[in-house]
Design a protein around this motif. Structure first.
Motif, PDB file in Angstrom:
ATOM      1  N   VAL A  53      40.896  71.428 109.845  1.00  0.00           N
ATOM      2  CA  VAL A  53      41.033  70.057 110.228  1.00  0.00           C
ATOM      3  C   VAL A  53      42.451  70.077 110.983  1.00  0.00           C
ATOM      4  CG1 VAL A  53      41.777  67.884 109.329  1.00  0.00           C
ATOM      5  CG2 VAL A  53      39.966  69.259 108.208  1.00  0.00           C
ATOM      6  N   CYS A  54      43.372  70.509 110.500  1.00  0.00           N
ATOM      7  CA  CYS A  54      44.608  70.486 111.215  1.00  0.00           C
ATOM      8  C   CYS A  54      45.609  71.640 110.519  1.00  0.00           C
ATOM      9  CB  CYS A  54      45.291  69.404 110.949  1.00  0.00           C
ATOM     10  SG  CYS A  54      45.841  68.854 109.566  1.00  0.00           S
ATOM     11  N   ARG A  55      46.893  72.012 111.238  1.00  0.00           N
ATOM     12  CA  ARG A  55      47.487  73.045 110.697  1.00  0.00           C
ATOM     13  C   ARG A  55      48.298  72.731 109.494  1.00  0.00           C
ATOM     14  NH1 ARG A  55      51.352  74.736 116.098  1.00  0.00           N
ATOM     15  NH2 ARG A  55      49.539  75.268 117.369  1.00  0.00           N
ATOM     16  N   LYS A  56      48.545  71.515 109.084  1.00  0.00           N
ATOM     17  CA  LYS A  56      48.922  71.149 107.924  1.00  0.00           C
ATOM     18  C   LYS A  56      47.874  71.274 106.769  1.00  0.00           C
ATOM     19  CE  LYS A  56      50.509  66.993 105.164  1.00  0.00           C
ATOM     20  NZ  LYS A  56      50.846  65.445 105.327  1.00  0.00           N
ATOM     21  N   TRP A  57      46.657  70.857 107.051  1.00  0.00           N
ATOM     22  CA  TRP A  57      45.845  71.205 105.951  1.00  0.00           C
ATOM     23  C   TRP A  57      45.509  72.647 105.780  1.00  0.00           C
ATOM     24  CZ3 TRP A  57      41.273  67.351 105.386  1.00  0.00           C
ATOM     25  CH2 TRP A  57      41.710  66.181 105.227  1.00  0.00           C
ATOM     26  N   CYS A  58      45.529  73.487 106.893  1.00  0.00           N
ATOM     27  CA  CYS A  58      45.384  74.894 106.800  1.00  0.00           C
ATOM     28  C   CYS A  58      46.389  75.586 106.007  1.00  0.00           C
ATOM     29  CB  CYS A  58      45.267  75.323 108.233  1.00  0.00           C
ATOM     30  SG  CYS A  58      45.216  77.251 108.283  1.00  0.00           S
ATOM     31  N   LYS A  59      47.409  74.928 106.156  1.00  0.00           N
ATOM     32  CA  LYS A  59      48.709  75.863 105.440  1.00  0.00           C
ATOM     33  C   LYS A  59      48.606  75.331 104.108  1.00  0.00           C
ATOM     34  CE  LYS A  59      53.539  75.745 104.862  1.00  0.00           C
ATOM     35  NZ  LYS A  59      55.194  75.162 105.540  1.00  0.00           N
ATOM     36  N   LEU A  60      48.194  74.052 103.478  1.00  0.00           N
ATOM     37  CA  LEU A  60      47.930  73.625 102.208  1.00  0.00           C
ATOM     38  C   LEU A  60      46.942  74.250 101.493  1.00  0.00           C
ATOM     39  CD1 LEU A  60      48.763  69.912 102.541  1.00  0.00           C
ATOM     40  CD2 LEU A  60      50.080  71.555 101.271  1.00  0.00           C
ATOM     41  N   GLU A  61      45.703  74.366 102.224  1.00  0.00           N
ATOM     42  CA  GLU A  61      44.452  75.008 101.575  1.00  0.00           C
ATOM     43  C   GLU A  61      44.696  76.672 101.279  1.00  0.00           C
ATOM     44  OE1 GLU A  61      41.136  77.345 101.028  1.00  0.00           O
ATOM     45  OE2 GLU A  61      42.304  77.723 102.938  1.00  0.00           O
ATOM     46  N   ARG A  62      45.662  77.376 102.306  1.00  0.00           N
ATOM     47  CA  ARG A  62      45.851  78.766 102.049  1.00  0.00           C
ATOM     48  C   ARG A  62      46.666  79.015 100.664  1.00  0.00           C
ATOM     49  NH1 ARG A  62      42.260  79.074 105.026  1.00  0.00           N
ATOM     50  NH2 ARG A  62      41.965  80.241 107.202  1.00  0.00           N
ATOM     51  N   SER A  63      47.657  77.612 100.520  1.00  0.00           N
ATOM     52  CA  SER A  63      48.675  77.777  99.460  1.00  0.00           C
ATOM     53  C   SER A  63      48.050  77.586  98.194  1.00  0.00           C
ATOM     54  CB  SER A  63      49.850  77.113  99.813  1.00  0.00           C
ATOM     55  OG  SER A  63      49.499  75.702  99.724  1.00  0.00           O
ATOM     56  N   THR A  64      47.069  77.049  98.377  1.00  0.00           N
ATOM     57  CA  THR A  64      46.195  76.617  96.898  1.00  0.00           C
ATOM     58  C   THR A  64      45.158  77.429  96.749  1.00  0.00           C
ATOM     59  OG1 THR A  64      44.966  74.919  97.996  1.00  0.00           O
ATOM     60  CG2 THR A  64      46.955  74.109  97.079  1.00  0.00           C
ATOM     61  N   ARG A  65      44.232  78.374  97.406  1.00  0.00           N
ATOM     62  CA  ARG A  65      43.383  79.221  97.210  1.00  0.00           C
ATOM     63  C   ARG A  65      43.941  80.526  96.327  1.00  0.00           C
ATOM     64  NH1 ARG A  65      38.608  81.352 101.031  1.00  0.00           N
ATOM     65  NH2 ARG A  65      39.039  79.207 101.951  1.00  0.00           N
ATOM     66  N   THR A  66      43.174  80.515  95.207  1.00  0.00           N
ATOM     67  CA  THR A  66      43.577  81.486  93.970  1.00  0.00           C
ATOM     68  C   THR A  66      42.654  82.497  94.102  1.00  0.00           C
ATOM     69  OG1 THR A  66      42.595  80.302  92.332  1.00  0.00           O
ATOM     70  CG2 THR A  66      44.762  79.797  92.706  1.00  0.00           C
ATOM     71  N   SER A  67      41.538  82.561  94.646  1.00  0.00           N
ATOM     72  CA  SER A  67      40.294  83.532  94.530  1.00  0.00           C
ATOM     73  C   SER A  67      39.754  83.887  95.911  1.00  0.00           C
ATOM     74  CB  SER A  67      39.009  83.023  93.474  1.00  0.00           C
ATOM     75  OG  SER A  67      38.284  84.057  93.449  1.00  0.00           O
ATOM     76  N   LEU A  68      39.758  85.152  96.250  1.00  0.00           N
ATOM     77  CA  LEU A  68      39.329  85.603  97.754  1.00  0.00           C
ATOM     78  C   LEU A  68      38.425  86.662  97.351  1.00  0.00           C
ATOM     79  CD1 LEU A  68      39.531  85.255 100.554  1.00  0.00           C
ATOM     80  CD2 LEU A  68      41.522  86.664 100.535  1.00  0.00           C
ATOM     81  N   THR A  69      37.247  86.951  98.263  1.00  0.00           N
ATOM     82  CA  THR A  69      36.594  88.148  98.182  1.00  0.00           C
ATOM     83  C   THR A  69      36.565  88.684  99.642  1.00  0.00           C
ATOM     84  OG1 THR A  69      35.096  87.457  96.483  1.00  0.00           O
ATOM     85  CG2 THR A  69      34.045  89.051  97.958  1.00  0.00           C
ATOM     86  N   LEU A  70      37.137  90.048  99.618  1.00  0.00           N
ATOM     87  CA  LEU A  70      37.114  90.455 101.159  1.00  0.00           C
ATOM     88  C   LEU A  70      35.777  91.176 101.606  1.00  0.00           C
ATOM     89  CD1 LEU A  70      40.758  92.019 101.659  1.00  0.00           C
ATOM     90  CD2 LEU A  70      39.771  89.945 102.575  1.00  0.00           C
ATOM     91  N   ARG A  71      35.345  90.569 102.575  1.00  0.00           N
ATOM     92  CA  ARG A  71      34.080  91.493 103.347  1.00  0.00           C
ATOM     93  C   ARG A  71      34.588  92.233 104.874  1.00  0.00           C
ATOM     94  NH1 ARG A  71      29.801  89.946 100.409  1.00  0.00           N
ATOM     95  NH2 ARG A  71      30.209  87.865  99.140  1.00  0.00           N
ATOM     96  N   GLY A  72      33.850  93.036 105.248  1.00  0.00           N
ATOM     97  CA  GLY A  72      34.136  93.565 106.361  1.00  0.00           C
ATOM     98  C   GLY A  72      34.216  95.151 106.242  1.00  0.00           C
ATOM     99  N   ASN A  73      34.551  95.703 107.426  1.00  0.00           N
ATOM    100  CA  ASN A  73      34.793  97.405 107.266  1.00  0.00           C
ATOM    101  C   ASN A  73      36.081  97.601 107.097  1.00  0.00           C
ATOM    102  OD1 ASN A  73      34.803 100.006 108.164  1.00  0.00           O
ATOM    103  ND2 ASN A  73      32.468  99.773 108.727  1.00  0.00           N
ATOM    104  N   ILE A  74      36.427  98.680 106.221  1.00  0.00           N
ATOM    105  CA  ILE A  74      37.598  98.889 105.823  1.00  0.00           C
ATOM    106  C   ILE A  74      38.414  99.618 107.128  1.00  0.00           C
ATOM    107  CG2 ILE A  74      37.213  99.318 103.477  1.00  0.00           C
ATOM    108  CD1 ILE A  74      36.860 102.199 103.931  1.00  0.00           C
ATOM    109  N   ARG A  75      37.886 100.044 108.159  1.00  0.00           N
ATOM    110  CA  ARG A  75      38.458 100.631 109.369  1.00  0.00           C
ATOM    111  C   ARG A  75      39.239  99.415 110.017  1.00  0.00           C
ATOM    112  NH1 ARG A  75      35.012  99.681 113.916  1.00  0.00           N
ATOM    113  NH2 ARG A  75      33.217  98.695 113.260  1.00  0.00           N
TER     114      ARG A  75
END
Length: 708
Positions: free
Chosen positions: A37-59
């Motif tokens: 939505v905006c940079r402010k919301w992006c910052k707040l969302e990142r600071s409140t996320r507590t769970s993450l699953t990484l996908r992609g190639n390790i290289r």
């Protein structure tokens, strides 16, 4: 007083309130949209996320995000190429480990694929505050000293309190040496899950583990209950476990043979060949020694007889008990008079699973429903004496609470009768499992004309026939049921359908059904499913179909397709698990009159393109002689026609040029091959998808323009 006119924007709220609101959002895609939505919301969302699953190639190290500093729960088990070591002994491994540690400094819960001990050797020092660790590995272990997989973890993570090995292939002798080497860590563990140990723990192993971990509150283990084996688990072992770990609130003890997926014989008497060396008096002492129990699973796979006296103690000795699963326990409820007994006295139960109870009758089932009036989840499997009448009575009594039901391998309950028996809770049930057992399609059509009629209330032959043999509540709901039968059949919850012969029949809407699980024998069809009474499911989102059997002795199917196209009547269906992994067949050549696995895959996948699926998990069939599950050319072509897929997980292997078919699916953004079957190939040379070919496919997948 003049009113102030103005427009208050959602973004004008204080950051503290916005953070609280964002923290309540759990759906990953919704959070991703919020961050755009905006940079402010992006910052707040990142600071409140507590769970993450990484996908992609390790290289692709440059793709590791560094803006999720608040992540506490990190999943690294799905990085590709799946099944390959995340870290090795090179300098790049140390760099990657430090990069992960700096990007996610607050991690306390970690799920990770550990192919060899070097992965934890580099990663464990980066997160010394880890409290929960789940290890994943399906490949054979390296030739290393017992317990070497866990030593780096125990050495650096002194706050470790939970260890989950349910998806980690190791040996029984790997666990205890590591616990003995670090007694402080062992004493601090409150959760230990070792259900993946295929060999099963012997009595002395369990006693050593529980004595090393006296503060365990949750223990899940695979055991050997068969007295024909040395070190079997019996009376003395159970009592010693209760003595060593008196604070247990969750206990799962499962026999090694309980996970067998063979199609059960519906005509056997329900008794195992051997009796377990467990007496009801010892069971009573076992339950008495564990007063904090909340969830119990005892799947013994050997007969435990006359258990009702011990189960009666659960109500008084374990007042917190909410979930109970019993396998091959006989005599759990006698129901011989109006007084409830046995498991029916456990009035606080919210979940009950009864597996292979040979002497459980309809009257016993009714007594359980009257005694356990808070049940929201009920599973019954392999109980040969339960009929449609008893199950209808059970669901009718619990019609205000029951929302999750599983009926499997019950001789007198096929698909049609199981659905009829659940008519009292059709409008509220949310999760359902049944076996697709059709007497015949013709018989099914004949029964469909009377599917709206409720089964009559009666007792089995040989049981008490007088109304005094059952509690007064049963007689009351008999009268209530008679009034239900006389109600107007044109209710707004009923829809008219044609039976194909010029007549009409009525079926109720399964208004809240969200998850449907089906088990079907190889060679059978899915086409009769809607006609059985499941045509109207407006909220159904996920279907899990498991196909079991040996197709090497099956003739060619009479019809060209299994019947996935019959699921098109479910408008909200978006997730599917199609498990053909237990189908055994000929991988390359087949005798005259038989077909190989590629043609069986065509048979089962034909029609899947007509479904609006967003997520698909597919297990290809296997040839046990070569011990490999490989996606065939017909299967790859049919899967590529699913034009709306976003996630595709193939639990097996595939050739690179087959994988290129999937690049034609416009919204597809997550594709993985997982060799999560045992025993997996010992080295990478048996796998068609090499590291380089997997990288090429992922690069091609990411270069596409993906519509959102």
């Amino acid at each position: 007083m003049t009113a102030t006119h103005g427009v208050l924007h959602f973004n004008d709220m204080p950051d503290v309130l916005l953070s609280k609101i964002f923290s309540l959002v759990s759906d990953t895609r919704t959070r991703n949209v919020i961050s755009l939505v905006c940079r402010k919301w992006c910052k707040l969302e990142r600071s409140t996320r507590t769970s993450l699953t990484l996908r992609g190639n390790i290289r692709d190290l440059y793709l590791i995000p560094d803006c999720f500093k608040a992540i506490t729960n990190l999943d690294l088990s799905l990085l590709s190429p799946w099944g390959h070591p995340l870290l090795d002994s090179s300098n790049q491994a140390l760099f990657l480990a430090r990069l992960l540690g700096n990007s996610f400094p607050a991690v306390v819960s970690l799920t990770i694929y550990v192919r060899n001990p070097s992965t934890l050797y580099f990663l464990a020092p980066q997160w010394p505050n880890l409290s929960h660790v789940k290890l994943v590995r399906w490949h054979p272990r390296f030739n290393a000293p017992p317990g070497s997989d866990f030593l780096p973890l125990f050495e650096h993570c002194h706050s470790l309190a939970s260890l989950d090995l349910s998806q980690f292939y190791c040996w029984t002798e790997d666990v205890q040496p590591a616990l003995e080497a670090y007694p402080t860590i062992a004493a601090s563990l409150f959760h230990l899950n070792v259900l993946s140990i295929s060999e099963g723990f012997k009595s002395n192993d369990l006693l050593d583990i529980t004595s090393s971990c006296p503060n365990l509150r949750e223990l899940l283990a695979t055991c050997i209950f068969d007295h024909r084996f040395i070190g079997f688990v019996g009376d003395e072992t159970l009592i010693s476990i209760a003595s060593n770990c008196p604070r247990l609130s969750l206990l799962h003890l499962v026999d090694t043979t309980s996970s067998s997926t063979t199609w059960a014989d519906r005509d056997d008497d329900g008794y195992a060949p051997e009796d377990a060396m467990i007496r009801h008096t010892a069971l009573g002492d076992f339950f008495t020694g564990l007063p904090l129990l909340e969830e119990v699973v005892l799947d013994v796979c050997n007969n435990v007889r006359d258990t009702w006296p011990a189960l009666e103690l659960l109500n008084s000795k374990c007042p917190r008990l909410k979930s109970l699963k019993l396998g091959h326990f006989h005599g759990i409820c006698r129901a011989i008079d109006s007084s409830p007994d046995g498991v029916a006295l456990c009035r606080g139960l919210g979940s009950l699973s009864i597996k292979n109870c040979a002497d459980l009758t309809d009257s016993g089932l009714i007594a359980i429903s009257l005694g356990c009036s808070k049940l929201t989840k009920f599973e019954i499997q392999g109980c040969k004496r339960i009929t449609e009448t008893g199950m209808w009575n059970f669901s009718h009594i619990l019609r205000r609470t029951l929302i999750d039901v599983k009926i499997s391998f019950c001789k007198n309950l096929n698909a049609v009768s199981s659905l009829k028996a659940l008519e009292p809770i059709q409008d509220q049930i949310q999760r359902l499992h049944i076996d697709c057992v059709w007497e015949s399609v013709k018989l099914l059509e004949g029964e469909a004309s009377s599917s709206s009629a409720l089964p009559s209330v009666k007792l089995l032959e040989g049981e008490a026939s007088s109304s005094s043999a059952l509690p007064a509540e049963f007689n009351n709901f008999q009268n209530e049921k008679r009034s239900l039968i006389s109600e107007e059949t044109s209710s707004n919850k009923k829809m008219k359908h044609s039976d194909g012969n010029g007549g009409d029949f009525c079926t109720k809407i399964w208004a809240n059904l969200q998850y449907l699980s089906l088990c079907i024998a190889v060679g059978e069809l899915l086409i009769p499913l809607p006609l059985a009474g499941l045509e109207e499911c407006p909220m159904l989102e996920e279907v899990h179909i498991k196909i079991v059997g040996d197709c090497r002795h099956q003739p060619r199917p009479l019809l060209p397709a299994f019947g996935l196209s019959s699921l098109v009547c479910y408008p909200q269906l978006s997730k599917m698990k199609l498990d053909c992994g237990d189908i055994i067949g000929f991988a390359l050549t087949a005798p005259v009159g038989h077909i190989d696995l590629s043609m069986w895959e065509r048979f089962y996948l034909k029609g899947i393109d007509g479904l609006n699926l967003k997520e698909l998990n597919y297990w290809p069939p296997q040839d046990m002689d070569v011990n490999q599950r490989t996606l065939s050319l017909p299967a790859a072509g049919l899967l590529a026609q699913c034009r709306n897929l976003r996630t595709l997980i193939v639990h097996g292997t595939a050739n690179e040029h087959f994988m290129k078919f999937f690049l034609k699916i416009p919204p597809l953004r997550n594709v993985q091959l997982r060799e999560d079957y045992y025993p997996a190939p010992e080295n990478e040379t048996t796998t068609e998808m090499r590291v380089d070919s997997c990288a090429r496919f992922e690069d091609a997948l990411n270069r596409r323009q993906i519509p959102d």
